[in-house]
Design an enzyme around this catalytic site. Structure first.
Site: not given
Lengths: 65, 471
Positions: B81, B156, B180
């Site tokens: 990420k 996310s 997330s």
């Protein structure tokens, strides 16, 4: 419990913080905050006077297996 | 050959490099080919650093030829990420606000992966500033679910979920502040670990809410999560909130029996709004756990679960608004309208209510532990109560029920963050639509070994985690 966060309050408090918000923002924020604060109010009201934020980490350590 | 490699789990590919069945360069070739093949359909990568990764893989192979094994992830290519900083490299955090200036420091999580021998080959899609549960990103384009590209990935850590499920990576770092890691893991049909607050250092990771942020892996098995957690966990002078509790050998503890383990099923809150098709998959997963010798125990949760959820919202909103305050004042136009609106909400929260939310936290954890962990070892709960929505349904103006759908996606996530508990999200079935259903196993603080052991046993008895999307 009824909690009313007015659009005027939202506009003022965001203005104090220098945030230039979209015209429709205060309405949405006041509705969301009113609902959230009402939902949490009983739990917050039941907090003992001495409850401190720092106790969380102590409880986290204490509750491990 | 390439598909054979990309289909391996992290544990398997690391072992094959160690036994010289494949080289790091061969593994990287296979992963890069797969990433290039699926990315146009999934939009899961923000950047692929092919040249650097190839040089690193060559070096790893040369080291190994000289007899130097760097660690348990020697030569394994991973992408993460785009919110884990690496010195000298910009991190966009899925935004247009950041991403121009190179970062000054390297995240502790990346340093530990580097030390274990891993190679970073790119950075992955994420919700703007990790502040969204679906995988929408109006700057970078929306990330897409490999099981059906019309559906959301969950966020996310959208790119982490999508790429690992699509076999374009063996594992990836995500972060979990309000779901997330667990949302994209559950929605993309993979395994994600939300760690106890403080179990993994947050140093060098983009902050969203310092009291709630956790760093965790998304992988294709509980075993892989155990492998990565062993690398990542532990105290860190660069993060005063990183826990000093000892780090057990998570992989070794997977082998302990689960017979007799008490698994709690909640009688309230986590049962709300349950779609029957999702509920049926969860019921089947309980049968599987029972067949492993677990005792299924109904548990009554504290009455204040809804307030706990809201208190978590208050903590995240206030802290996120504080981090973003300067940019909200000076660069509001650089935020997407949705993320800006979420952040502005925090500016209006009274400071006393933020402090109340923090004051409630220790009490809430003690009450939850008394109600749940005095009776059971692990709580079994759904990740989301509804079938995975489409991108259109959860887009602005896409559906009149959008707000409710988004609320349902996070309802079972945020309380776990607020309570600081570890939770393993893993697939437990598929709907008739072909979309996966996820469950979460919530444990006591720092009992990641227990939930990983139960998740591993479940995955030895089932094959949901082995199913592969056809991208």
């Amino acid at each position: 419990m009824t909690v009313k966060v007015s659009e005027a309050y939202v506009s003022e408090v965001l203005a104090i913080q220098g945030a230039a918000v979209a015209p429709e923002a205060p309405k949405a924020i006041s509705a969301a905050l009113s609902a959230q604060l009402a939902a949490a109010a009983p739990a917050y009201a039941a907090l003992p006077f001495e409850a401190e934020p720092g106790t969380f980490l102590a409880v986290l350590a204490k509750e491990q297996p | 050959m390439a598909a054979d490699i990309t289909g391996l789990t992290l544990t398997e590919v690391a072992a094959r490099i160690r036994t010289r069945e494949v080289s790091s360069t061969e593994v990287l070739d296979a992963v890069l080919a797969r990433a290039k093949a699926v990315h146009p359909k999934l939009n899961c990568f923000l950047r692929i650093d092919e040249e650097l990764a190839r040089a690193a893989a060559k070096l790893a192979d040369a080291d190994f030829a000289r007899g130097h094994l760097r660690g348990p992830l020697h030569g394994v290519p991973l992408a993460h990420k785009d919110m884990y900083y690496r010195a000298g490299v910009p991190s966009s955090c899925g935004s247009r606000v950041k991403g121009k200036e190179p970062e000054k420091n390297t995240a502790t999580a990346l340093k530990r992966l580097d030390a274990a021998g891993a190679i970073q080959f790119g950075v992955l899609h994420m919700a703007e500033f990790a502040y969204g549960p679906t995988g929408h990103n109006y700057h970078d384009g929306h990330c897409r679910n490999p099981w059906n590209t019309a559906h959301v990935t969950g966020g996310s850590s959208s790119g982490s979920g999508s790429s690992v499920a699509a076999r374009a990576g063996f594992a990836a770092l995500g972060s979990d502040t309000g779901g997330s890691v667990r949302l994209p893991a559950a929605i993309c049909g993979i395994t994600g670990l939300k760690v106890s607050y403080g179990r993994v250092s947050r140093a060098g990771a983009m902050p969203l809410s310092h009291s709630m942020d956790t760093v965790g892996p998304l992988t294709r098995s509980a075993q892989d999560c155990a492998l990565l957690l062993g690398v990542l966990a532990g105290a860190d002078p660069a993060d005063p909130t990183a826990a000093i509790e000892p780090v057990p050998d998570y992989l070794a503890r997977l082998a302990a029996p689960v017979k007799g383990m008490r698994v709690g099923i909640p009688m309230s809150y986590f049962t709300d709004d349950m779609d029957p098709s999702v509920g049926a998959a969860l019921t089947e997963s309980l049968k599987a756990l029972e067949s492993l010798g677990c005792e299924i125990v109904p548990v009554t949760l504290p009455a204040e679960m809804a307030a706990i959820d809201v208190a978590g919202t208050h903590v995240i909103a206030a802290e996120a608004a504080a981090y973003h305050g300067n940019w909200l004042r000076t660069r509001p136009q650089d935020y997407s309208p949705q993320v800006r609106a979420r952040l502005e909400r925090g500016l209006a929260l009274p400071a006393t209510r933020y402090i109340d939310a923090l004051r409630l936290r220790g009490h809430a954890l003690a009450e939850f532990s008394k109600a749940v962990f005095a009776k059971v070892d692990v709580l079994h709960a759904p990740c989301i109560p509804i079938p995975t929505p489409t991108i259109a349904e959860t887009d602005v103006g896409g559906s009149p029920s959008m707000d409710r759908t988004l609320a349902l996606m996070t309802k079972f996530m945020r309380p776990v963050n607020y309570l600081g508990l570890p939770s393993l999200a893993l697939p437990c079935g598929f709907l008739a639509s072909g979309l996966p259903v996820g469950m979460q196993l919530v444990g006591r603080p720092y009992a990641e070994d227990v939930i990983l052991r139960l998740g591993h046993a479940f995955q030895q008895a089932t094959d949901w985690h082995k199913r592969e999307p056809k991208v």
